[in-house]
Design an enzyme around this catalytic site. Structure first.
Site, PDB file in Angstrom:
ATOM      1  N   TRP A   1      48.612  38.432  17.020  1.00 12.19           N
ATOM      2  CA  TRP A   1      47.808  38.663  17.973  1.00 12.19           C
ATOM      3  C   TRP A   1      46.375  38.514  17.523  1.00 12.19           C
ATOM      4  O   TRP A   1      46.121  38.974  16.469  1.00 12.19           O
ATOM      5  CB  TRP A   1      48.034  39.922  18.889  1.00 12.19           C
ATOM      6  CG  TRP A   1      49.235  39.951  19.448  1.00 12.19           C
ATOM      7  CD1 TRP A   1      50.151  40.862  18.933  1.00 12.19           C
ATOM      8  CD2 TRP A   1      49.866  39.413  20.648  1.00 12.19           C
ATOM      9  NE1 TRP A   1      51.463  40.775  19.832  1.00 12.19           N
ATOM     10  CE2 TRP A   1      51.202  39.813  20.982  1.00 12.19           C
ATOM     11  CE3 TRP A   1      49.158  38.937  21.743  1.00 12.19           C
ATOM     12  CZ2 TRP A   1      51.905  39.595  21.975  1.00 12.19           C
ATOM     13  CZ3 TRP A   1      49.815  38.617  22.785  1.00 12.19           C
ATOM     14  CH2 TRP A   1      51.179  38.908  22.957  1.00 12.19           C
TER      15      TRP A   1
ATOM     16  N   THR B   1      40.033  22.902  28.686  1.00 16.01           N
ATOM     17  CA  THR B   1      39.071  21.749  28.519  1.00 16.01           C
ATOM     18  C   THR B   1      39.113  21.039  29.957  1.00 16.01           C
ATOM     19  O   THR B   1      38.098  20.643  30.448  1.00 16.01           O
ATOM     20  CB  THR B   1      39.319  20.895  27.523  1.00 16.01           C
ATOM     21  OG1 THR B   1      39.375  21.532  26.319  1.00 16.01           O
ATOM     22  CG2 THR B   1      38.393  19.665  27.333  1.00 16.01           C
ATOM     23  N   SER B   2      40.405  20.537  30.543  1.00 10.47           N
ATOM     24  CA  SER B   2      40.644  19.878  31.698  1.00 10.47           C
ATOM     25  C   SER B   2      39.908  20.520  32.751  1.00 10.47           C
ATOM     26  O   SER B   2      39.206  19.912  33.760  1.00 10.47           O
ATOM     27  CB  SER B   2      42.119  19.639  31.754  1.00 10.47           C
ATOM     28  OG  SER B   2      42.487  19.014  30.865  1.00 10.47           O
TER      29      SER B   2
ATOM     30  N   THR C   1      51.588  25.299  25.626  1.00  7.13           N
ATOM     31  CA  THR C   1      51.643  26.869  25.338  1.00  7.13           C
ATOM     32  C   THR C   1      52.994  27.529  25.320  1.00  7.13           C
ATOM     33  O   THR C   1      53.431  28.374  24.566  1.00  7.13           O
ATOM     34  CB  THR C   1      50.708  27.534  25.887  1.00  7.13           C
ATOM     35  OG1 THR C   1      49.149  26.881  25.826  1.00  7.13           O
ATOM     36  CG2 THR C   1      50.613  28.868  25.836  1.00  7.13           C
TER      37      THR C   1
ATOM     38  N   GLU D   1      37.833  48.926  59.234  1.00  4.52           N
ATOM     39  CA  GLU D   1      37.012  49.332  60.370  1.00  4.52           C
ATOM     40  C   GLU D   1      38.253  50.292  61.272  1.00  4.52           C
ATOM     41  O   GLU D   1      37.619  51.332  61.606  1.00  4.52           O
ATOM     42  CB  GLU D   1      36.490  48.361  61.241  1.00  4.52           C
ATOM     43  CG  GLU D   1      35.359  47.476  60.518  1.00  4.52           C
ATOM     44  CD  GLU D   1      35.894  46.273  59.894  1.00  4.52           C
ATOM     45  OE1 GLU D   1      35.238  45.184  60.120  1.00  4.52           O
ATOM     46  OE2 GLU D   1      37.174  46.343  59.633  1.00  4.52           O
TER      47      GLU D   1
END
Length: 368
Positions: A177, A307-308, A203, A59
């Site tokens: 990939w 999943t968690s 991971t 604004e």
């Protein structure tokens, strides 16, 4: 700056505020994305958007650009003007001082420090207030902010890339990939617009990822690792690259010596009390992020972590890149959710599918 009437409708100009607001994406957190447009006799005479957290609000920019033309004009803004002192003075005072004749608002601000207070002040000053114009679109634009304010946790996106048969890696954990280059560029766009990205220690150890913003220009988010037993490889890139200070490891393990070694290049280790199963309570993680004013989180895997978050009911949205490939036996994207009857499944809503150079991006929201 002429955008003349003929298209002089509240919806038309509100869409202009949305377009402006999006320019601040990735830079306003934990504040919302806000755009503002001043219209006089059907013509835009001032416009602006909230550029960064701590900076002037939309604004202010719009009204300053409009100058004296703001008197008796219509101000369009996608979120109720603030009515409290925060990093900047209350915007509602600026609106009243400018002599605006009417204000059109998409969404009321759910922040308890505002929540109708700005609207009440505008009405008390004799300004005509129109509410709820394109309200649903306005809420979607600021879905991160609304979640952060009302649920006191970050908005959580689960993202993964999978083969057509639902695998995120081969049995040897090879995933490079699955998705194509254009899909990966979209992931980097996602990263630059969130406050933090999160993966599990598994991971990290299998893929040794960077979790950086590379294929686009933008800020680097926090890099979070769930590591219950502090099993992360100490040679991981996340711990030694130039963004090491943006790496945070969450653990339930009480091992000061190992914590000290992991933090040698600037990363942090945050220990939470383990839950009754010995795991990290994800509510502790999202609570920590909220306390640090991080309003959005991108969860990038792996399977146990995805999943968690689903099991904990902390996922708001999923983004799945589906590649035209078949792996067969491999690592599933999502593990056992404990669902045995169809009536208990995770229902998805507002789904969209987009072709990304042969990959398909599936986006949807969690209903539960």
């Amino acid at each position: 700056m002429s955008n003349k009437a003929g298209q002089n409708s509240d919806s038309y100009f509100m869409k202009k505020t949305f377009s402006l607001a999006k320019r601040g994406a990735g830079n306003t957190s934990p504040n919302p994305q806000v755009g503002a447009v001043v219209v006089k006799n059907g013509e835009i005479v001032g416009q602006g958007y909230h550029k960064k957290y701590g900076g002037p609000h939309a604004e202010v920019f719009a009204l300053e650009q409009a100058g004296s033309k703001a008197k008796d004009a219509v101000l369009y803004v996608n979120l109720e003007p603030c009515s409290h002192h925060g990093k900047t003075p209350p915007c509602v005072n600026k609106v009243i001082q400018a002599g605006v004749g009417r204000i059109v608002i998409s969404n009321r601000d759910p922040n308890p420090l505002v929540d109708g207070g700005g609207i009440d002040k505008l009405k008390a000053a004799g300004i005509d207030v129109t509410l709820s114009v394109l309200e649903k679109s306005g809420r979607k634009l600021n879905e991160v902010y609304f979640t952060f304010i009302t649920q006191k946790r970050p908005f959580v996106i689960l993202k993964w890339a999978q083969s057509l048969d639902g695998r995120i890696a081969t049995l040897k954990h090879d995933s490079s990939w699955i998705s194509n280059e254009k899909s990966r560029k979209i992931v980097h766009e996602l990263r630059k617009n969130v406050d933090a990205v999160l993966i599990g220690a598994g991971t990290v150890n299998h893929d040794n990822p960077q979790l950086t913003v590379r294929h686009v220009t933008g800020k680097q988010p926090l890099r979070l690792v769930l590591d219950r037993k502090l099993e992360i490889n100490q040679d991981s890139q996340l711990l030694h690259d130039r963004f090491a200070e943006k790496t945070v490891i969450f653990t339930a393990e009480n091992n000061p010596e190992k914590q000290c070694r992991l933090q040698s290049d600037g990363s942090r280790v945050i220990r939470f009390q383990p839950d009754r199963t010995g795991n990290i309570n994800l509510n502790d993680v999202t609570g920590w992020l909220a306390a640090e004013l991080h309003s959005s989180l991108l969860v990038e895997g792996g399977r146990e972590v995805l999943t968690s978050f689903l099991q904990a009911g902390l996922a708001d949205k999923i983004m799945v890149f589906i590649a035209p490939k078949l792996i067969g036996r491999g690592i599933e994207a999502v593990g056992d959710l404990g669902i045995r009857n169809m009536k208990d499944v995770f229902a998805l809503r507002d789904a969209k599918i987009k072709n990304i150079a042969g990959d398909f991006l599936y986006e949807a929201y969690l209903s539960r």
